[in-house]
Scaffold this active site. Sequence first.
Site, PDB file in Angstrom:
ATOM      1  NE  ARG A   1      -1.982  -1.476   3.469  1.00  0.00           N
ATOM      2  CZ  ARG A   1      -2.295  -1.369   4.744  1.00  0.00           C
ATOM      3  NH1 ARG A   1      -3.470  -0.913   5.109  1.00  0.00           N
ATOM      4  NH2 ARG A   1      -1.449  -1.702   5.681  1.00  0.00           N
TER       5      ARG A   1
ATOM      6  CG  ASN B   1      -3.705  -4.629   3.313  1.00  0.00           C
ATOM      7  OD1 ASN B   1      -3.191  -4.544   2.208  1.00  0.00           O
ATOM      8  ND2 ASN B   1      -2.989  -4.598   4.426  1.00  0.00           N
TER       9      ASN B   1
END
EC number: 3.6.1.7
Length: 103
Positions: free
Chosen positions: A28, A46
């Site tokens: 990320r 996520n």
Amino acid sequence: MSTLGKAPGALKSVDYEVFGRVQGVCFRMYTEEEARKLGVVGWVKNTSQGTVTGQVQGPEDKVNAMKSWLTKVGSPSSRIDRTNFSNEKEISKLDFSGFSTRY
């Protein structure tokens, strides 16, 4: 001016989901960094299924560059098995002002 074809600098939006070893490997953070470098907006997060999902918006060439990065590059420790793209469409304006990580 012709109404056929795409206007120069047409904006594009696409949703994505990345499969493989993409959690616990700073995926990320690197996605957010790459998006900022390219100048695209959207988000990344996520999922409980072990994937990473999100949305990217921006000029078509920049969105295509981000799609390539999400398919082939990722974070240094990640292993991308496949990336699915959906809801790809032309948009008239951006829905986000920047790129962020969602929780």
